[in-house]
Design an enzyme around this catalytic site. Structure first.
Site, mmCIF file in Angstrom:
data_model
loop_
_atom_site.group_PDB
_atom_site.id
_atom_site.type_symbol
_atom_site.label_atom_id
_atom_site.label_comp_id
_atom_site.label_asym_id
_atom_site.label_seq_id
_atom_site.Cartn_x
_atom_site.Cartn_y
_atom_site.Cartn_z
ATOM 1 N N SER A 120 88.509 41.676 12.473
ATOM 2 C CA SER A 120 88.550 41.741 13.929
ATOM 3 C C SER A 120 88.500 40.314 14.455
ATOM 4 O O SER A 120 88.393 39.367 13.681
ATOM 5 C CB SER A 120 87.359 42.544 14.450
ATOM 6 O OG SER A 120 86.192 41.779 14.267
ATOM 7 N N LYS A 121 88.540 40.209 15.763
ATOM 8 C CA LYS A 121 88.572 38.883 16.392
ATOM 9 C C LYS A 121 87.411 37.998 15.949
ATOM 10 O O LYS A 121 87.519 36.788 15.919
ATOM 11 C CB LYS A 121 88.552 39.031 17.924
ATOM 12 C CG LYS A 121 89.844 39.640 18.449
ATOM 13 C CD LYS A 121 90.314 38.951 19.710
ATOM 14 C CE LYS A 121 91.695 39.410 20.112
ATOM 15 N NZ LYS A 121 91.679 40.558 21.030
ATOM 16 N N ARG A 122 86.309 38.663 15.615
ATOM 17 C CA ARG A 122 85.136 37.933 15.132
ATOM 18 C C ARG A 122 85.462 37.036 13.929
ATOM 19 O O ARG A 122 84.850 36.027 13.690
ATOM 20 C CB ARG A 122 84.110 38.962 14.642
ATOM 21 C CG ARG A 122 82.979 39.160 15.472
ATOM 22 C CD ARG A 122 82.031 40.264 15.064
ATOM 23 N NE ARG A 122 82.507 41.324 14.217
ATOM 24 C CZ ARG A 122 82.140 41.474 12.961
ATOM 25 N NH1 ARG A 122 81.350 40.595 12.387
ATOM 26 N NH2 ARG A 122 82.589 42.499 12.269
#
Ligand code: GLU
Length: 488
Positions: free
Chosen positions: A254-256
């Site tokens: 994910s963007k994390r």
């Protein structure tokens, strides 16, 4: 004769092209190219609220940037179009009518509230939330009554009871689902728009798709799709579900974990060759030990048999390494061209540069290109070649600059530069060597202080490149700031 392989990438245009989507597209593309098959781009825009033309444009742009070109589909056309689902509503209607007539589908008038209440009730009992079939056997009178009340029906697929559905997956082997867990699912929404699970079947079938290669997140949709194929008497394609992409901490990427959109990588200065190479290795294992593959080599080597079942972990360090490799391997001209917009953005160069400036710039880029892992890093590396103010901040650098031999070293350098006919990296390299010899100084006592005096830093490009490309005038300017005593 063997059937021609036809594969498709069928993104929903609800956001920019994701890394996972790009990998699915790539695997489909590789299989098509390897077998002289067809690669189709279809837009699945049945989610009217979330779909946008901007996303569609982004997806197409990213695919083209990666070098994944489709020979049939949106924009290019083909014999089985249209290739955008919202333009195919008439086609779906025919198949829905068939299912309704044969009793494989029915109209459901339950309201959203009723459905939500049913879900909650099932979940409270610890059961799988699903539709329990309230409208399965409505009489025509009951239907009329609902219509009179102004209810708008959806159309649901009647899932057969007690059936075992087997997906013969080319990556995962046989995967089994029980129909009893599925529940009658919606195939046409109340606004007449089909759902993904229905439209995808009609499209894959009417577009004669032979292989569906897609992300593992769709595995649980596949039994529903197989039931529709069965009900319509259509031959399903072969399926290959490729594993999820995980972040380093093994949770879903994910963007994390970093950028998830292809366009982010493009903007950050990655080369498409590097991203394609990297994406191919995310889940596919080459036969040879090699890790560097051009698109043509990937086409040559790719096979679904070597696609792994277990999840792939996204490793930014490896992508950086690959990108650095491709930057080093690319010509200076290519990297200079790619760097120009980044240099403009940093205000280092103006909108139009002369041929002479260009020539100088490409030499400078050539001097640092082996050091960067992305094009966007280039401004930071070449900044030091542009006229600048020097300030020495680092304590260690200050000590180096204060060395007793430093002024003399700088003076000798200046006089050598003044006397030389041509200043280029090779001639400066020679001068620096001569200085160490003439002054009987170890290299460290010559190179380090000059570097600090000319850049303010302890690290940077090769000193001879720096001196050659900034030239005598700028050497003077800088020494005037850091060692004013040597400028007479
Ligand atoms: N529109 C679906 C998606 O973007 C396609 C899935 C499939 O390939 O069947 O996830």
């Amino acid at each position: 004769m063997l059937e021609k392989i036809r594969v498709r990438f069928a993104p929903s245009p609800t956001g920019p092209l994701h890394i996972g989507g790009a990998r699915s597209a790539l695997f489909n593309y590789l299989l098509a190219k390897k077998t002289n098959g067809d690669f189709i781009l279809r837009i699945e825009d049945t989610d009217l609220e979330r779909s946008s033309l901007a996303s569609e444009e982004n997806i197409k742009q990213s695919l083209r940037w990666l070098g994944i070109n489709w020979n049939e589909g949106i924009d290019v056309g083909g014999p089985f179009g249209p290739y955008r689902q919202t333009e195919r509503l008439d086609i779906y209607r025919k198949y829905v009518d068939k299912l309704l007539e044969a009793g494989f589908a029915y109209r459901c008038y339950c309201t959203e509230e009723e459905i939500a209440a049913e879900r909650e009730m099932l979940m409270a009992k610890g059961e799988l939330p699903r539709y329990l079939g309230k409208c399965r056997c409505l009489t025509p009178e009951q239907e009329q009554e609902y219509v009179k009340q102004g209810r708008k029906p959806v159309i649901r697929f009647r899932v057969p009871e007690n059936e075992t559905i087997i997906i013969e997956d080319l990556v995962r082997g046989n995967v089994t689902f029980e129909s009893n867990g599925i529940g009658d699912f919606v195939i046409i929404k109340s606004d007449g728009i089909p759902t993904y699970n229905f439209a995808v079947v009609i499209d894959d079938s009417t577009m004669h798709i032979t292989h569906v290669i897609r992300g593992e997140e769709h595995l649980s949709n596949t039994p529903r799709q197989l039931l529709i194929y069965q009900a319509l008497g259509l031959k399903p394609p072969k399926f290959a579900h490729i594993s999820l992409i995980l972040g380093k901490d093994r949770s879903k990427m994910s963007k994390r974990h970093g950028s998830t959109s292809v366009v982010n990588y493009q903007e950050a200065g990655f080369l498409p060759e590097a991203l394609v190479n990297y994406l191919a290795l995310l889940g596919w294992a080459p036969e040879k030990e090699e890790e560097i593959f051009s698109m043509d080599e990937l086409i040559e080597e790719f096979s679904l048999e070597r696609v792994a079942k277990n999840p792939a972990v996204f490793d930014m360090d490896k992508l950086n390494w690959l990108n650095g490799y491709y930057i080093r391997e690319s010509s200076v001209e290519k990297i200079t061209e790619l760097a120009i917009p980044y240099l403009r953005k940093e205000g280092l160069i103006s909108d139009d540069i002369s041929a002479q400036e260009y020539q100088w710039l490409s030499q400078v880029v050539g001097a640092i290109k082996h050091k960067v892992v992305s094009i966007s890093q280039i401004p930071a590396y070449v900044k030091v070649f542009f006229p600048m103010e020097i300030s020495v901040k680092d304590e260690e650098a200050k000590v180096i600059l204060a060395g007793e031999q430093v002024s003399q070293v700088a003076r000798v350098l200046l006089s050598k530069l003044e006397q030389s006919e041509e200043i280029n990296p090779a001639s400066v390299k020679k001068m620096l060597k001569e200085i160490t010899k003439e002054l009987k100084l170890g290299g460290k006592l010559v190179y380090m202080p000059l570097r600090v005096a000319l850049t303010g830093e302890m690290h940077g490009p090769e000193l001879h490149d720096l001196i050659a490309f900034i030239g005598l005038k700028e050497v003077r300017n800088r020494l005037a700031q850091t060692l004013p005593e040597v400028i007479s």
